[in-house]
Design an enzyme around this catalytic site. Structure first.
Site, short mmCIF file in Angstrom:
data_model
loop_
_atom_site.label_atom_id
_atom_site.label_comp_id
_atom_site.label_asym_id
_atom_site.label_seq_id
_atom_site.Cartn_x
_atom_site.Cartn_y
_atom_site.Cartn_z
N ASP A 75 -13.53 46.59 26.43
CA ASP A 75 -12.44 47.34 26.74
C ASP A 75 -12.55 48.37 25.72
O ASP A 75 -12.94 48.18 24.60
CB ASP A 75 -11.07 46.81 26.73
CG ASP A 75 -10.12 47.33 27.67
OD1 ASP A 75 -10.39 48.38 28.00
OD2 ASP A 75 -8.83 46.78 27.40
N THR A 82 -10.45 55.07 28.80
CA THR A 82 -9.39 55.69 29.10
C THR A 82 -9.44 57.04 28.93
O THR A 82 -8.91 58.23 29.16
CB THR A 82 -7.92 55.57 28.29
OG1 THR A 82 -8.10 55.52 27.01
CG2 THR A 82 -7.19 54.32 28.65
N LYS A 116 -8.36 48.25 35.44
CA LYS A 116 -9.57 48.26 35.00
C LYS A 116 -10.20 46.88 34.63
O LYS A 116 -11.39 46.16 34.99
CB LYS A 116 -10.00 49.32 33.89
CG LYS A 116 -9.83 50.59 34.07
CD LYS A 116 -10.17 51.47 32.93
CE LYS A 116 -8.90 51.55 31.91
NZ LYS A 116 -7.55 51.77 32.15
N THR A 117 -9.27 46.45 33.78
CA THR A 117 -9.49 45.11 33.28
C THR A 117 -9.66 43.83 34.67
O THR A 117 -10.55 43.07 34.69
CB THR A 117 -8.39 44.42 32.45
OG1 THR A 117 -8.45 45.30 31.38
CG2 THR A 117 -8.72 43.10 31.68
N ARG A 155 0.71 48.24 36.30
CA ARG A 155 1.27 47.87 35.12
C ARG A 155 2.72 47.94 35.14
O ARG A 155 3.66 47.34 34.84
CB ARG A 155 0.53 48.18 33.82
CG ARG A 155 1.05 47.36 32.67
CD ARG A 155 0.45 47.70 31.39
NE ARG A 155 -0.95 46.75 31.41
CZ ARG A 155 -2.03 47.43 31.11
NH1 ARG A 155 -1.83 48.74 30.42
NH2 ARG A 155 -3.09 46.64 30.81
P1 ADP Z 1 -6.07 48.53 32.96
O1 ADP Z 1 -7.07 47.52 32.04
O2 ADP Z 1 -6.75 49.61 33.48
O3 ADP Z 1 -5.15 48.79 31.72
P2 ADP Z 1 -5.29 46.01 34.20
O4 ADP Z 1 -6.44 45.59 34.90
O5 ADP Z 1 -5.00 45.07 33.01
O6 ADP Z 1 -5.41 47.54 33.82
O7 ADP Z 1 -3.85 45.91 35.26
C1 ADP Z 1 -2.62 45.93 34.51
C2 ADP Z 1 -1.69 45.33 35.77
O8 ADP Z 1 -1.68 45.72 36.95
C3 ADP Z 1 -2.32 43.74 35.70
O9 ADP Z 1 -1.32 42.52 35.43
C4 ADP Z 1 -2.72 43.72 37.08
O10 ADP Z 1 -2.20 42.32 37.77
C5 ADP Z 1 -1.83 44.63 37.86
N1 ADP Z 1 -2.93 45.26 38.74
C6 ADP Z 1 -3.76 46.13 38.63
N2 ADP Z 1 -4.15 46.50 39.83
C7 ADP Z 1 -3.71 45.88 40.83
C8 ADP Z 1 -3.87 45.87 42.25
N3 ADP Z 1 -4.69 46.68 42.64
N4 ADP Z 1 -3.17 45.07 42.82
C9 ADP Z 1 -2.25 44.13 42.10
N5 ADP Z 1 -1.96 44.28 40.65
C10 ADP Z 1 -2.81 44.96 39.94
#
Ligand code: ADP
Length: 350
Positions: free
Chosen positions: A127, A176, A82-83, A235
């Site tokens: 977030d 979430t 998401k981030t 992650r």
């Molecule tokens: P969320 O905000 O949903 O908790 P993040 O955007 O922080 O998740 O992603 C978590 C980790 O996974 C980050 O370090 C990111 O680099 C990696 N990541 C997420 N989606 C992908 C993707 N499609 N391809 C490669 N790495 C990804």
């Protein structure tokens, strides 16, 4: 939403605190070891194909119309991207990104301060937006709809009502727990995207990409084994890769083999299907009767939200538990799994 002069005072007092929260967050992002593992364009993004297609459409159409895209809400379990997508939206439209986690916003003044200090053409990423307090959320309504906020200045006879026009911005929210966002806030997001766990082949593709970036060599069998234990979550994949970087560096291993991977995953406490000690303990707790979430939290010494948004969705997805009126229950499939697992474990095979 009317903001009183008291709120404006609070705003000044909290301005420092919020800008500190933002810079702390930015610092965290900069220091995040994963930063170079984040995909840097929507085109290079692996997985979530439908979401990416829709996002490109929204962004391209806004570019042609020479406007900003509309507000966007992403939801899905932690670690699905998401981030990352908020970063990519902002970079695709050439906007300045401001990120903050909702719990850092405590008073109406906090959100007012954030909004009035926003540069033109910005993306505000909030977030955990489901944690935003109701009065703060109400301030967002006019900001999101009209690009302005109402304020009341002065006291008694000198009271005057005014409007502050904000610089153009879009709000990108992440949560979430979609169910915990109020309907009025949800309705103000024209587009809501759900992120799903990644398929095995998508995890394998992003695993390969990141092994390349980190210059780690791993046999195909080892990769498949590890990817099957990532629960479809990037992650988790990235965190496991980082542990393999440590292993390879310290032991000067040329290529990580299936045997290295098997032994190391066991050492990390990441078992079949990516289950952890705490997941297994959860399943064992339900062997003899159904239990409420609260009782499970007590037994496992885990906070209820983590159980609800991290542990349970995956166990439900595997078909190992279900939620009924009498509480959480082990399914026959879950029982079979945990019994077999413990048998192997007792025989020293795990
Ligand atoms: P969320 O905000 O949903 O908790 P993040 O955007 O922080 O998740 O992603 C978590 C980790 O996974 C980050 O370090 C990111 O680099 C990696 N990541 C997420 N989606 C992908 C993707 N499609 N391809 C490669 N790495 C990804």
């Amino acid at each position: 939403m009317i903001i009183s002069s008291k709120d404006i005072d609070e705003q000044k007092a909290s301005e420092k605190k919020v800008s500190k929260a933002i810079s702390d967050l930015e610092l965290m992002v900069e220091k995040d070891e994963n930063v170079n593992l984040r995909p840097n364009s929507l085109t290079g993004y692996i997985g979530q194909e439908k979401v990416i297609r829709q996002l490109k459409l929204i962004i391209d159409s806004a570019k042609i119309r020479n406007t900003m895209p509309e507000h966007i809400l992403f939801y899905g379990q932690p670690g699905l991207g998401k981030t990352t997508l908020a970063y990519l939206v902002s970079s695709e439209i050439g906007a300045t990104l401001k990120t903050i986690a909702a719990p850092a916003l405590q008073k109406t003044g906090d959100i007012v301060s954030l909004l009035v200090n926003m540069e033109g053409n910005s993306v505000l990423f909030i977030d955990e937006i489901h944690r935003l307090k109701a009065p703060l959320e109400e301030t967002l309504y006019t900001a999101m709809e009209d690009g302005s906020i109402d304020i009341v200045m002065g006291k008694g006879n000198g009271l005057s009502v005014g409007k502050i026009d904000l610089n153009p911005f879009i709000l990108v929210g992440a949560t979430t727990q979609l169910g915990r966002i109020s309907k009025p806030l949800k309705d103000r997001f024209p587009t809501i995207f759900q992120l799903e766990p990644y398929s095995e082949s998508e995890i394998l593709a992003l695993f390969d990409r990141n092994l390349d970036i980190l210059k780690i060599k791993m046999s195909d069998e080892a990769k498949i084994l590890v990817c099957r234990r990532c629960r479809g979550v990037p992650r988790i994949a990235n965190n496991i890769i980082k542990r393999f970087v440590d292993l390879q560096t310290v032991h000067n291993i040329k290529e990580i083999t299936l045997k290295h991977a098997q032994d190391f995953l066991l050492e990390l406490g990441i078992y079949e299907l990516g289950l952890t000690k705490s997941d297994l303990q959860y399943l064992r707790s339900l062997m003899y009767s159904s239990l409420s979430l609260k009782t499970l939290g007590g037994i496992l010494m885990e906070d209820l939200e983590t159980l609800e948004i991290v542990t349970e969705p995956y166990l439900i997805h595997l078909g190992f538990i279900d939620k009924g009126s009498e509480g959480r229950r082990l399914t026959p499939k879950g029982r079979e799994f945990i019994e077999k697992f413990d048998k192997k474990r007792n025989a020293g095979l795990l």
